[in-house]
Design a protein around this motif. Structure first.
Motif, short mmCIF file in Angstrom:
data_model
loop_
_atom_site.label_atom_id
_atom_site.label_comp_id
_atom_site.label_asym_id
_atom_site.label_seq_id
_atom_site.Cartn_x
_atom_site.Cartn_y
_atom_site.Cartn_z
N VAL A 131 -26.63 22.00 -23.17
CA VAL A 131 -27.91 21.46 -22.72
C VAL A 131 -27.67 20.11 -22.06
O VAL A 131 -26.93 19.28 -22.59
CB VAL A 131 -28.88 21.31 -23.92
CG1 VAL A 131 -30.06 20.42 -23.57
CG2 VAL A 131 -29.35 22.66 -24.40
N SER A 132 -28.28 19.92 -20.91
CA SER A 132 -28.28 18.63 -20.21
C SER A 132 -29.74 18.24 -20.03
O SER A 132 -30.57 19.09 -19.71
CB SER A 132 -27.62 18.74 -18.84
OG SER A 132 -26.33 19.27 -18.94
N LEU A 133 -30.01 16.95 -20.22
CA LEU A 133 -31.39 16.53 -20.02
C LEU A 133 -31.47 15.09 -19.54
O LEU A 133 -30.54 14.32 -19.68
CB LEU A 133 -32.22 16.73 -21.29
CG LEU A 133 -31.76 16.13 -22.61
CD1 LEU A 133 -32.09 14.66 -22.72
CD2 LEU A 133 -32.41 16.89 -23.74
N THR A 134 -32.62 14.81 -18.93
CA THR A 134 -32.99 13.45 -18.57
C THR A 134 -34.28 13.13 -19.31
O THR A 134 -35.07 14.03 -19.61
CB THR A 134 -33.19 13.28 -17.05
OG1 THR A 134 -34.18 14.21 -16.60
CG2 THR A 134 -31.89 13.50 -16.29
N CYS A 135 -34.46 11.87 -19.61
CA CYS A 135 -35.63 11.43 -20.37
C CYS A 135 -36.23 10.18 -19.76
O CYS A 135 -35.52 9.38 -19.14
CB CYS A 135 -35.24 11.09 -21.80
SG CYS A 135 -34.83 12.50 -22.81
N GLU A 136 -37.52 10.05 -19.99
CA GLU A 136 -38.23 8.82 -19.66
C GLU A 136 -39.27 8.61 -20.75
O GLU A 136 -40.03 9.53 -21.07
CB GLU A 136 -38.89 8.94 -18.29
CG GLU A 136 -39.49 7.64 -17.81
CD GLU A 136 -39.98 7.75 -16.38
OE1 GLU A 136 -41.12 7.29 -16.14
OE2 GLU A 136 -39.24 8.29 -15.53
N ASP A 137 -39.28 7.42 -21.31
CA ASP A 137 -40.22 7.08 -22.38
C ASP A 137 -40.17 8.09 -23.52
O ASP A 137 -41.20 8.45 -24.10
CB ASP A 137 -41.66 6.98 -21.84
CG ASP A 137 -41.81 5.87 -20.81
OD1 ASP A 137 -41.14 4.83 -20.95
OD2 ASP A 137 -42.59 6.06 -19.86
N GLY A 138 -38.96 8.55 -23.85
CA GLY A 138 -38.78 9.46 -24.98
C GLY A 138 -39.18 10.90 -24.73
O GLY A 138 -39.17 11.71 -25.66
N ARG A 139 -39.50 11.24 -23.51
CA ARG A 139 -39.91 12.61 -23.16
C ARG A 139 -38.92 13.22 -22.17
O ARG A 139 -38.39 12.54 -21.30
CB ARG A 139 -41.30 12.60 -22.53
CG ARG A 139 -42.34 12.01 -23.45
CD ARG A 139 -43.32 13.09 -23.86
NE ARG A 139 -44.16 12.66 -24.94
CZ ARG A 139 -44.31 13.33 -26.06
NH1 ARG A 139 -43.69 14.46 -26.24
NH2 ARG A 139 -45.10 12.90 -27.01
N ILE A 140 -38.71 14.51 -22.29
CA ILE A 140 -37.79 15.21 -21.39
C ILE A 140 -38.43 15.31 -20.01
O ILE A 140 -39.53 15.83 -19.86
CB ILE A 140 -37.46 16.62 -21.93
CG1 ILE A 140 -36.75 16.51 -23.29
CG2 ILE A 140 -36.61 17.40 -20.93
CD1 ILE A 140 -36.56 17.85 -24.00
N LEU A 171 -41.64 17.33 -23.51
CA LEU A 171 -41.56 17.24 -24.96
C LEU A 171 -40.69 16.06 -25.39
O LEU A 171 -39.77 15.65 -24.69
CB LEU A 171 -41.00 18.53 -25.56
CG LEU A 171 -41.80 19.80 -25.32
CD1 LEU A 171 -41.12 20.98 -26.00
CD2 LEU A 171 -43.23 19.66 -25.80
N GLY A 172 -40.97 15.57 -26.59
CA GLY A 172 -40.18 14.50 -27.20
C GLY A 172 -39.41 15.04 -28.39
O GLY A 172 -39.56 16.20 -28.79
#
Length: 151
Positions: free
Chosen positions: A47-56, A83-84
């Motif tokens: 899984v790879s992800l980016t987040c902003e303000d704790g959300r995907i 989602l967070g």
């Protein structure tokens, strides 16, 4: 496992989900990358992800798993954006309880895991089914830790 058990377990809907994998385009600059492997069957999910303000805000998955693991990743992969950590962890914990403790189907946005209720009776498949959510929780935790360590 009898032929009837296999037919019940690998329903048409599970096979459709396994064949329709969302979120497979790689992210160019992920905030976290986590690879999880089931030692029992060898299934892997990265899984790879980016987040902003704790959300995907961006989500990608590379799934090399049995049809059940693929179906699970298909269900979860369609729901991850926005989602967070708490929501993903709650969904993962509900899915685990559904499989291992005959608990209810997870709440929305993960109600699609209902298709995997026949897998309750096959404990050797549970780890593969949980891989995508386990990897996503770990990735979100690592992003949170990195932010905490930076402050």
């Amino acid at each position: 496992m009898s032929d009837a058990d296999l037919i019940k377990l690998y329903s048409g809907r599970i096979l459709e989900l396994a064949a329709d994998m969302p979120a497979t385009d790689p992210l160019t600059a992920p905030d976290a990358v986590v690879r999880k492997r089931s030692p029992l069957c060898g299934s892997t999910v990265t899984v790879s992800l980016t987040c902003e303000d704790g959300r995907i805000t961006g989500y990608s998955q590379d799934v090399k798993a049995c049809a059940l693991g693929q179906a699970s990743a298909s269900v979860s992969g369609k729901e991850m954006i926005g989602l967070g950590l708490d929501e993903v962890r709650h969904g993962r914990d509900q899915l685990r309880a559904m499989l291992k403790q005959d608990g209810p189907v997870p709440d929305a946005p993960f109600a699609g895991f209902e298709v995997l209720t026949p897998a309750r009776d096959y404990g050797n498949r549970h780890a593969s089914i949980l891989l995508a959510l386990d990897a996503t929780v770990e990735a979100l935790e690592s992003v949170g830790k990195a932010l905490h360590d930076a402050t």
